[in-house]
Design a protein around this motif. Structure first.
Motif, PDB file in Angstrom:
ATOM      1  N   ALA A 215       9.331  47.600 -38.100  1.00 46.52           N
ATOM      2  CA  ALA A 215       7.915  48.233 -37.362  1.00 46.52           C
ATOM      3  C   ALA A 215       7.196  47.117 -37.211  1.00 46.52           C
ATOM      4  CB  ALA A 215       7.974  49.048 -38.556  1.00 46.52           C
ATOM      5  N   TYR A 216       6.538  46.572 -37.857  1.00 51.61           N
ATOM      6  CA  TYR A 216       6.282  45.493 -37.213  1.00 51.61           C
ATOM      7  C   TYR A 216       5.836  44.530 -36.219  1.00 51.61           C
ATOM      8  CZ  TYR A 216       3.035  45.466 -42.192  1.00 51.61           C
ATOM      9  OH  TYR A 216       1.948  45.333 -42.360  1.00 51.61           O
ATOM     10  N   ASN A 217       7.319  44.303 -35.762  1.00 49.87           N
ATOM     11  CA  ASN A 217       7.187  43.817 -34.942  1.00 49.87           C
ATOM     12  C   ASN A 217       7.454  44.230 -33.721  1.00 49.87           C
ATOM     13  OD1 ASN A 217       7.793  41.351 -36.580  1.00 49.87           O
ATOM     14  ND2 ASN A 217      10.285  41.390 -36.349  1.00 49.87           N
ATOM     15  N   ILE A 218       7.725  45.483 -33.854  1.00 50.93           N
ATOM     16  CA  ILE A 218       8.118  46.392 -32.615  1.00 50.93           C
ATOM     17  C   ILE A 218       7.030  46.792 -32.401  1.00 50.93           C
ATOM     18  CG2 ILE A 218       8.403  48.843 -31.924  1.00 50.93           C
ATOM     19  CD1 ILE A 218      11.189  48.323 -33.255  1.00 50.93           C
ATOM     20  N   ALA A 219       5.776  47.301 -33.784  1.00 55.88           N
ATOM     21  CA  ALA A 219       4.185  47.611 -32.988  1.00 55.88           C
ATOM     22  C   ALA A 219       3.495  46.856 -32.717  1.00 55.88           C
ATOM     23  CB  ALA A 219       3.486  47.616 -34.118  1.00 55.88           C
ATOM     24  N   ASP A 220       3.936  45.103 -32.687  1.00 64.10           N
ATOM     25  CA  ASP A 220       3.432  44.077 -32.095  1.00 64.10           C
ATOM     26  C   ASP A 220       2.995  44.090 -31.011  1.00 64.10           C
ATOM     27  OD1 ASP A 220       1.656  42.992 -34.259  1.00 64.10           O
ATOM     28  OD2 ASP A 220       2.797  41.306 -34.784  1.00 64.10           O
ATOM     29  N   ALA A 221       4.244  44.322 -30.209  1.00 59.98           N
ATOM     30  CA  ALA A 221       4.821  43.642 -28.805  1.00 59.98           C
ATOM     31  C   ALA A 221       4.241  45.104 -28.129  1.00 59.98           C
ATOM     32  CB  ALA A 221       6.498  43.749 -29.351  1.00 59.98           C
TER      33      ALA A 221
END
Length: 241
Positions: A215-221
């Motif tokens: 979720a962090y990675n998707i949200a960051d992008a």
């Protein structure tokens, strides 16, 4: 079985089931591509908007470099790269706050607004890091301070000085400001949720514990690239006016 294997040259091979590692790779490449896009488009804008687009490129470039290291850390240790993530956020989140000032500068925003946003973002991040890594027994207290700083930022851009300046500016600036506000309210909300899932506190009995690296990675992008695309679109629309 681990989620990675070493092959000649010490290159990590991700297994098809390693969804976390996959999002680290995708995030790295997506943000590097966005950086190239923003940097290569600079010459089409006048000086008034060039800095805003440049900052958008810097945000995604800094994130891409950190994701390069975070993906290697993940494949090597299968642990969340908390330190690298916070280093990335400490550099990119204040720059995202600077974007609010840059688009509102044309409507008379003062540097005091920019510094207020930067300081609030740093308080949010430093206290979050303290709770996740340095003083975990008191994570709830550090999280509370971090959350207060976050909601002050939300108030500032939705109802405070930044909002009033955007209303005065109107037009494309107001539209872009509102979209960025939604990014902060909705897109950034994943971060305090991830903090609570990764630490112990009164909230643990309610939401439980778990890993939110995907979720962090998707949200960051989405947040970083999305911020930049909003700025890019604003610059383009302003060129036509």
């Amino acid at each position: 079985m681990t989620n990675f294997m070493l092959i000649p040259g010490m290159v990590s091979k991700l297994l098809p089931t390693d969804y976390v590692g996959f999002t680290f790779f995708i995030g790295c490449m997506a943000m590097m591509a966005a950086s190239a896009f923003f940097f290569l488009s600079l010459n089409q804008f006048d000086k008034k908007w060039r800095v805003s687009v440049l900052v958008s490129g810097l945000i995604t470039f800094i994130a891409a470099v950190h994701y390069f290291y975070m993906r290697d850390y993940w494949t090597a240790f299968q642990e969340s790269p908390t330190f690298f993530r916070y280093v990335d956020w400490t550099l990119t989140v204040p720059l995202m706050c600077v974007e609010f000032y840059l688009i509102l500068k044309v409507a008379g925003a003062k540097q005091s607004l920019m510094w207020k946003m930067i300081i609030l973002s740093l308080v949010m991040l430093v206290t979050g890091y303290a709770g996740e890594t340095i003083d975990r027994p008191n994570a709830w207290l550090w999280g509370l301070i971090s959350g207060i700083a976050y909601f002050v930022i939300v108030y500032e851009i939705w109802l405070g000085e930044a909002s009033k300046i955007a209303q005065t500016a109107g037009g494309n600036v107001l539209s872009a400001h509102k979209i960025l506000c939604w990014f902060v309210l909705v897109g950034w909300a994943i971060y305090p949720l991830g903090y609570m899932l990764g630490t112990d506190g009164w909230y643990t009995s309610i939401i439980g514990k778990g890993s939110v690296d995907v979720a962090y990675n998707i949200a960051d992008a989405i947040n970083k690239i999305g911020f930049g695309l909003v700025i890019y679109n604003l610059a383009q629309q302003s060129q036509k006016d």
